[in-house]
Design a protein around this motif. Sequence first.
Motif, PDB file in Angstrom:
ATOM      1  N   TYR A 201       0.812  -1.239   0.010  1.00 25.90           N
ATOM      2  CA  TYR A 201      -0.175   0.094  -0.153  1.00 25.90           C
ATOM      3  C   TYR A 201       0.929   1.080  -0.012  1.00 25.90           C
ATOM      4  N   GLN A 202       1.875   1.209   0.873  1.00 24.18           N
ATOM      5  CA  GLN A 202       2.790   2.562   0.980  1.00 24.18           C
ATOM      6  C   GLN A 202       3.557   2.524  -0.221  1.00 24.18           C
ATOM      7  N   THR A 203       3.920   1.622  -0.849  1.00 26.33           N
ATOM      8  CA  THR A 203       4.703   1.789  -2.449  1.00 26.33           C
ATOM      9  C   THR A 203       3.568   2.270  -3.466  1.00 26.33           C
ATOM     10  N   THR A 204       2.662   1.636  -3.629  1.00 25.25           N
ATOM     11  CA  THR A 204       1.547   2.021  -4.594  1.00 25.25           C
ATOM     12  C   THR A 204       0.988   3.177  -4.497  1.00 25.25           C
ATOM     13  N   ARG A 205       0.993   3.977  -3.426  1.00 23.50           N
ATOM     14  CA  ARG A 205       0.707   5.309  -3.170  1.00 23.50           C
ATOM     15  C   ARG A 205       1.447   6.228  -4.055  1.00 23.50           C
ATOM     16  N   ILE A 206       2.915   5.860  -4.286  1.00 24.57           N
ATOM     17  CA  ILE A 206       3.762   6.714  -4.723  1.00 24.57           C
ATOM     18  C   ILE A 206       4.285   6.404  -6.292  1.00 24.57           C
ATOM     19  N   VAL A 207       4.245   4.857  -6.630  1.00 24.24           N
ATOM     20  CA  VAL A 207       4.654   4.520  -7.845  1.00 24.24           C
ATOM     21  C   VAL A 207       3.537   3.674  -8.695  1.00 24.24           C
ATOM     22  N   LEU A 362      11.640   1.049   2.502  1.00 27.16           N
ATOM     23  CA  LEU A 362      11.503   2.083   3.709  1.00 27.16           C
ATOM     24  C   LEU A 362      11.588   3.605   3.029  1.00 27.16           C
ATOM     25  N   ALA A 363      12.225   3.603   1.892  1.00 28.34           N
ATOM     26  CA  ALA A 363      12.427   5.024   1.358  1.00 28.34           C
ATOM     27  C   ALA A 363      12.548   4.777  -0.219  1.00 28.34           C
ATOM     28  N   GLY A 364      12.295   5.813  -0.948  1.00 31.36           N
ATOM     29  CA  GLY A 364      12.393   5.529  -2.406  1.00 31.36           C
ATOM     30  C   GLY A 364      12.302   6.835  -3.271  1.00 31.36           C
ATOM     31  N   ASN A 365      12.670   7.045  -4.300  1.00 30.46           N
ATOM     32  CA  ASN A 365      12.351   7.895  -5.286  1.00 30.46           C
ATOM     33  C   ASN A 365      11.183   7.475  -5.785  1.00 30.46           C
ATOM     34  N   SER A 366      10.262   8.356  -6.545  1.00 31.22           N
ATOM     35  CA  SER A 366       8.961   7.917  -6.916  1.00 31.22           C
ATOM     36  C   SER A 366       8.279   8.792  -7.925  1.00 31.22           C
ATOM     37  N   ASP A 367       7.201   8.716  -8.228  1.00 32.80           N
ATOM     38  CA  ASP A 367       6.525   9.472  -9.396  1.00 32.80           C
ATOM     39  C   ASP A 367       6.628  10.903  -9.025  1.00 32.80           C
ATOM     40  N   CYS A 377      12.965   9.633  -0.310  1.00 31.47           N
ATOM     41  CA  CYS A 377      12.371  10.148   0.986  1.00 31.47           C
ATOM     42  C   CYS A 377      11.636   8.665   1.410  1.00 31.47           C
ATOM     43  N   ALA A 378      11.344   8.984   2.871  1.00 28.66           N
ATOM     44  CA  ALA A 378      10.522   7.758   3.545  1.00 28.66           C
ATOM     45  C   ALA A 378       9.097   7.809   2.637  1.00 28.66           C
ATOM     46  N   ILE A 379       8.964   6.439   2.436  1.00 28.17           N
ATOM     47  CA  ILE A 379       7.477   6.341   1.954  1.00 28.17           C
ATOM     48  C   ILE A 379       6.487   6.532   2.813  1.00 28.17           C
ATOM     49  N   PRO A 380       5.145   6.712   2.377  1.00 25.01           N
ATOM     50  CA  PRO A 380       4.015   7.356   3.037  1.00 25.01           C
ATOM     51  C   PRO A 380       3.870   6.114   4.194  1.00 25.01           C
TER      52      PRO A 380
END
Length: 559
Positions: A201-207, A362-367, A377-380
């Motif tokens: 969930y945390q990841t698919t909110r930003i990618v 835990l953290a990632g570059n994103s869209d 940055c820290a993921i949501p």
Amino acid sequence: MGISSMNANSDLYIVPKFSNFRDLLNYSAGQYANQNAFQIKKENGTYRIITYKDLIEQYYSLCAEFIRRDLLGKRIAVIGNNSYGWVLSYLCAATVGVAVPIDKELCAEEIQDFCEAAECSIICADNATREKLIQVDSSFLQYSHRDIENFRVSCSEHEKRYIDSIALPIDEMRVLIFTSGTTGNAKGVCLSQNNICANIYQTTRIVQIKPGEKTISVLPLHHTYECTLNCLLQLSRGACISYCDGLTKIAQNIQEYRPSVMVVVPALLKMMSKRIRLSVAKECPEKYRALFQEKSLAQALAEVPFFIRKIIRAKVRKTLGGKLRLVIVGAAELDTSLVDDFSALGIRALQGYGLTECAPLLAGNSDFFLDPASTGCAIPGVILKILSPNETGVGEVAVKGENVMLGYYQDEAATCAAMQEGFFLTGDLGCIDDKGALFIKGRIKNVIVTSNGKNIYPEEMETRLGEAECISESLVLEGKGPDGESCVKAKVLPNIEFIKEKLGHFPSFEEIQLYVKSAINELNSKLPSYKRIHIIVILEQGLERTTTQKIKRYGVNLA
């Protein structure tokens, strides 16, 4: 003390949130019933298509079979090459009991030791692993992945209702992963299904992953990096998964399956970039060949005329299947020039950071954020902070979030040592800039401390060494100078093919030595004196690596 967390008011994608695999699969079956979940190559070269409707039916059928075999609440090991059978075994094992993914590269005795330590009742394995385990007379081996893939016994409505009634508490271990990383100390990481689903969930909110996208599974599924991000996450979004036929077949498989998304490690991305550049150098007009031989792909493309650039880019994208748009990169530090190389081709490369204990991201570059030099940055839903930062802001990275593990298996002391006021201590050193981006410097236990108290981060040095084309791989360690004081030592594997191409003949040891020393001298000239490499060991063969291609920092590599 640096702190990083995703701003709650940031623009984020709206996606469903699940607390367990069963709900995730039922959602996808309802939303994407007739879309392809898997495209599996058969022995005769044709394909078997598994739709989301097929997947949910086989999921309930295998869960029912496990229950009939009295496996409710039991530990079930899953071992073998990446396959649909592996995934189905894992999903069902975690539903009726506890899934225990184990590295297929281990010897038979080690596999048996882990199975016994986890108190596994059965093993679901591919044929190669089954043959390996015959050597140790593994009496609890019962299911093959091939049989599981073809399992067709129907599940009654009564059995389905029973499976739906199985409690899957958010704080109950359902996945047990033994991880040794690069230092060789195995620990059992206890994860709930909610830990993993929270990370999805945390990841698919930003990618963004769109229904109908395709991916190729290359990295081993027993690692959470591949299992979470390139399997379960993809299934939650209606994507289609295919499997690589082996590292030597990656280029062929990319053209065959035409993926739009890939999840890789930096070593694989570097290999892809190198092959692309060499291929372009051979085929582009002769007047531009030197550019592609001597410069990075992005730099070379920027210096050719627009129409040449457009032709090269179209040809390269065609060799990559024509649809590749996103590459997720993790598990080791990324050379930022690779991000530029793929960006020049219209492909976005997003670096992230995570650990098995955090399911894993835990953290990632994103869209919404891109800084190639950082791990993003820290993921949501995740809070990162830096403990006891030094004068440059570097300290231990600590994390809090719904994706953080339940604890270490049967090791309360290790669990307590890893937690501090609700934060998990990663053992990694890093710093956070004013934009909230995380920069990882290395593992605490790998840091070289000089006699005057300066810290040297081997991983940072290895990344710099990797930028020299005459060096294939390296390992930076603490050495001892003539005066007995600590200094930097580098074990280096030379790139013989590159040196041979430059010289026009197979190089002598003296010529290899000259190239390597020249590259290291150039690096040293850009470094402060305390960081300079003083001892060079030229290797004749590659360093031992983990199954995610990280160089091991134990065993023969330290000899």
